[in-house]
Design a protein around this motif. Structure first.
Motif, PDB file in Angstrom:
ATOM      1  N   HIS A   2      37.164  27.556  47.713  1.00  0.00           N
ATOM      2  CA  HIS A   2      37.939  28.111  46.605  1.00  0.00           C
ATOM      3  C   HIS A   2      37.940  29.635  46.634  1.00  0.00           C
ATOM      4  CE1 HIS A   2      36.555  24.083  45.377  1.00  0.00           C
ATOM      5  NE2 HIS A   2      37.707  23.990  44.756  1.00  0.00           N
ATOM      6  N   SER A   3      36.908  30.230  47.185  1.00  0.00           N
ATOM      7  CA  SER A   3      36.818  31.688  47.224  1.00  0.00           C
ATOM      8  C   SER A   3      37.828  32.313  48.176  1.00  0.00           C
ATOM      9  CB  SER A   3      35.403  32.117  47.624  1.00  0.00           C
ATOM     10  OG  SER A   3      35.043  31.562  48.883  1.00  0.00           O
ATOM     11  N   TRP A   4      38.532  31.518  48.971  1.00  0.00           N
ATOM     12  CA  TRP A   4      39.561  32.049  49.867  1.00  0.00           C
ATOM     13  C   TRP A   4      40.861  32.369  49.137  1.00  0.00           C
ATOM     14  CZ3 TRP A   4      39.733  29.219  55.266  1.00  0.00           C
ATOM     15  CH2 TRP A   4      38.489  29.391  55.903  1.00  0.00           C
ATOM     16  N   PHE A   5      40.945  32.022  47.868  1.00  0.00           N
ATOM     17  CA  PHE A   5      42.213  32.125  47.153  1.00  0.00           C
ATOM     18  C   PHE A   5      42.110  33.128  46.004  1.00  0.00           C
ATOM     19  CE2 PHE A   5      41.916  28.032  49.176  1.00  0.00           C
ATOM     20  CZ  PHE A   5      43.151  27.890  49.777  1.00  0.00           C
ATOM     21  N   MET A   6      43.274  33.585  45.579  1.00  0.00           N
ATOM     22  CA  MET A   6      43.370  34.548  44.492  1.00  0.00           C
ATOM     23  C   MET A   6      44.659  34.297  43.721  1.00  0.00           C
ATOM     24  SD  MET A   6      44.612  37.991  46.535  1.00  0.00           S
ATOM     25  CE  MET A   6      44.931  38.842  44.992  1.00  0.00           C
ATOM     26  N   LEU A   7      44.787  34.975  42.605  1.00  0.00           N
ATOM     27  CA  LEU A   7      46.009  34.928  41.806  1.00  0.00           C
ATOM     28  C   LEU A   7      46.693  36.285  41.883  1.00  0.00           C
ATOM     29  CD1 LEU A   7      44.664  33.028  38.655  1.00  0.00           C
ATOM     30  CD2 LEU A   7      46.011  32.074  40.524  1.00  0.00           C
ATOM     31  N   PRO A   8      48.010  36.314  41.979  1.00  0.00           N
ATOM     32  CA  PRO A   8      48.697  37.601  42.081  1.00  0.00           C
ATOM     33  C   PRO A   8      48.588  38.391  40.779  1.00  0.00           C
ATOM     34  CG  PRO A   8      50.287  35.832  41.829  1.00  0.00           C
ATOM     35  CD  PRO A   8      48.951  35.181  41.997  1.00  0.00           C
ATOM     36  N   THR A   9      48.642  39.708  40.923  1.00  0.00           N
ATOM     37  CA  THR A   9      48.560  40.585  39.749  1.00  0.00           C
ATOM     38  C   THR A   9      49.874  41.276  39.446  1.00  0.00           C
ATOM     39  OG1 THR A   9      47.770  42.383  41.184  1.00  0.00           O
ATOM     40  CG2 THR A   9      46.103  41.007  40.100  1.00  0.00           C
TER      41      THR A   9
END
Length: 531
Positions: free
Chosen positions: A157-164
């Motif tokens: 899960h740490s490979w992913f992010m949410l756009p800002t």
């Protein structure tokens, strides 16, 4: 013809040649930071708030630590996740399906059955219950001339992010590729299951967000309990030394006093003493109560109740069954969400790449069978009676209800070797006559030779009087039965009909019939044989 994804956008065949993360070496070289070490309430609040701003790394690394360090949390989560492992599944065609769509559903089912470790894929997808999402990267290959998924690998899960960026979807999960908003996921390259344990933005939909605070408070209580046992669980040791003891002697005595509590052995110089005092009084109930409260909170959040994960203080079998039904509701809801994701992100790509499917609305659906088999004994007793009352019950409904498959054409069927064995014991003593036996009885005693006797004449006479007497009741009741819209209307008509019956005539008719039958029996009583 261009290949369209489930949203109607064209995709490039080049994206099917290799996994998207094959060239993101920096992600594979990262190691987790274990943010649960030294976790405090301010630090936990900061981690959760950073996740809401798009940085998911610390939050999901914390969630991994929670599951790893808390045995009760792990047990409850495994119970919920493994509940889906034993479910059967099927790929069903859409409503009003054409022959081609039925064939496509069969093709998709065979393709998924051939996928290596499909059960493991389903289990990895359930990781989204706690985290809010779970990502499985697909690898495509050619199998018998068809392009099919050959592997699905769970990604951290740490490979992913949410756009800002404000012009991007705040709920869109992206790969961390060192850019400001991350890299968009390739179509047909992922099974990204976003599980909604609660409503809200992606960063807040996982169950572990709710469990983070009970986990923290429980850890405080466990740590305090350990310190309590360290202080109050061992007796106080007091060392006595002579006034002439040197510093080396005093140091030796101190080491002996400290170590004897754990090692149960020590040596001291002659003339020195170690006195063991009674252990200090203390009560650990407060720590146990806090730990128990936090564990019950976790059980309620994950399983919907406490009596399916522990004994409980005032648990009963009835309450346990109620809580178990709640757990079934959660399982069914989880299964529906998993089925929807697999339909969109696995069934549709298989058919789009191999059969030319372009309309997601006509895509066959993957459905998990969450129906519980009904009570066979109850239905085997009730269904024949209902059929005997005239209810038109389709055979397919009974097969589906009882989870008994319908026999295919030409398939061997189960039969009863002795049909009379299904009858009650009192009916088995006199089995019904067979057709040849009935013909034999008719030949021996023709109906034309049977002469009516006095009782037959009495019955005919009373039948005529009965119809005449009961006419005022039967006629309105029959009319009410034909026109009644409910049981209440029929009951009212029945009471009204009874009020019109002449009771005196009915009593008189029954008395005459009973007297005549009694006299006929007395006059025609057979004589006892003499010795």
């Amino acid at each position: 013809m261009a290949i369209l994804d489930q949203f109607g956008n064209p995709i490039s065949s080049q994206q099917l040649q290799e996994p998207q993360t094959a060239r993101l070496a920096q992600l594979r070289s990262e190691y987790e930071n274990h943010p649960s070490r030294g976790l405090t309430p301010p630090r936990l609040a900061q981690i959760l708030q950073s996740a809401e701003r798009g940085d998911l790394t610390a939050q999901h690394e914390l969630f991994q630590d929670m599951e790893e360090k808390d045995g009760h949390l792990f047990s409850c989560m495994q119970t919920r996740r493994l509940a889906l492992q034993g479910l059967d599944w099927d790929v069903l065609p859409p409503k009003n399906a054409s022959k081609q769509e039925v064939e496509w559903a069969e093709f998709a089912k065979e393709a998924l059955q051939g996928l290596r470790d499909f059960d493991d894929l389903v289990f990895d997808m359930t990781d989204a219950v706690g985290h809010g999402f779970a990502a499985m990267e697909l690898t495509w290959g050619l199998v018998d001339g068809m392009r099919l998924p050959v592997d699905a690998v769970h990604r951290p899960h740490s490979w992913f992010m949410l756009p800002t960026s404000p012009d991007l979807n705040r709920n869109e999960l992206r790969l961390r590729d060192a850019s400001a908003d991350g890299a968009a996921l390739w179509p047909f390259g992922w099974v990204m299951h976003q599980h909604r344990a609660r409503s809200g933005y992606t960063a807040r939909t996982g169950l572990y967000r709710i469990l983070a605070w009970p986990f923290l408070f429980k850890n405080y209580s466990v740590r305090d309990l350990a310190e309590f046992l360290e202080i109050y669980g061992l007796p106080l040791r007091v060392g006595t030394y002579n006034p002439s003891a040197t510093k080396e002697d005093k140091a030796t005595l101190l080491r002996a006093v400290v170590n004897i509590g754990h090692d149960a052995a020590a040596i001291i110089p002659e003339g020195m003493l170690i006195d063991f005092k009674e252990a200090a009084k203390g009560d650990n109930k407060a720590f146990d109560a806090m730990i128990s409260l936090m564990e019950r909170t976790m059980s309620k959040a994950i399983l919907g109740g406490t009596l399916t994960s522990g004994e409980g203080e005032h648990g009963t079998q009835a309450l346990g069954n109620v809580h178990n039904e709640l757990r079934h509701d959660l399982r069914d809801a989880d299964a529906r969400q998993l089925g929807n994701t697999l339909t969109r992100q696995l069934v549709y790509p298989i058919l789009a790449l191999n059969k030319g499917l372009t309309d997601m609305r006509r895509c066959p659906r993957l459905v998990f069978d969450t129906q519980e088999p009904e009570n066979l004994v109850l239905y085997s007793d009730a269904v024949p009676k209902l059929v005997g009352m005239g209810m038109k019950i389709p055979a397919r409904w009974a097969h589906d209800k009882l989870k008994i498959p319908e026999a295919a054409k030409g398939e061997e069927l189960l039969v009863l070797p002795r049909p009379e064995a299904t009858l009650p014991p009192e009916d088995r003593a006199v089995p019904p006559p067979t057709a040849p036996r009935v013909a034999q009885l008719k030949a021996q005693t023709p109906l034309s030779n049977m002469q009516p006797d006095a009782l037959d004449a009495l019955a005919q006479e009373m039948l005529g009087e009965w119809q005449e007497t009961m006419g005022p009741l039967v006629t309105p009741v029959q009319a009410a039965l034909a026109n009644a819209a409910s049981f209440g209307d029929f009951s009212a008509a029945l009471e009204a009909g009874l009020a019109d019956v002449p009771p005196a005539e009915l009593v008189q008719m029954l008395a005459r019939g009973q007297f005549a039958a009694h006299m006929w029996g007395a006059l025609n009583r057979p004589e006892k044989p003499t010795a």
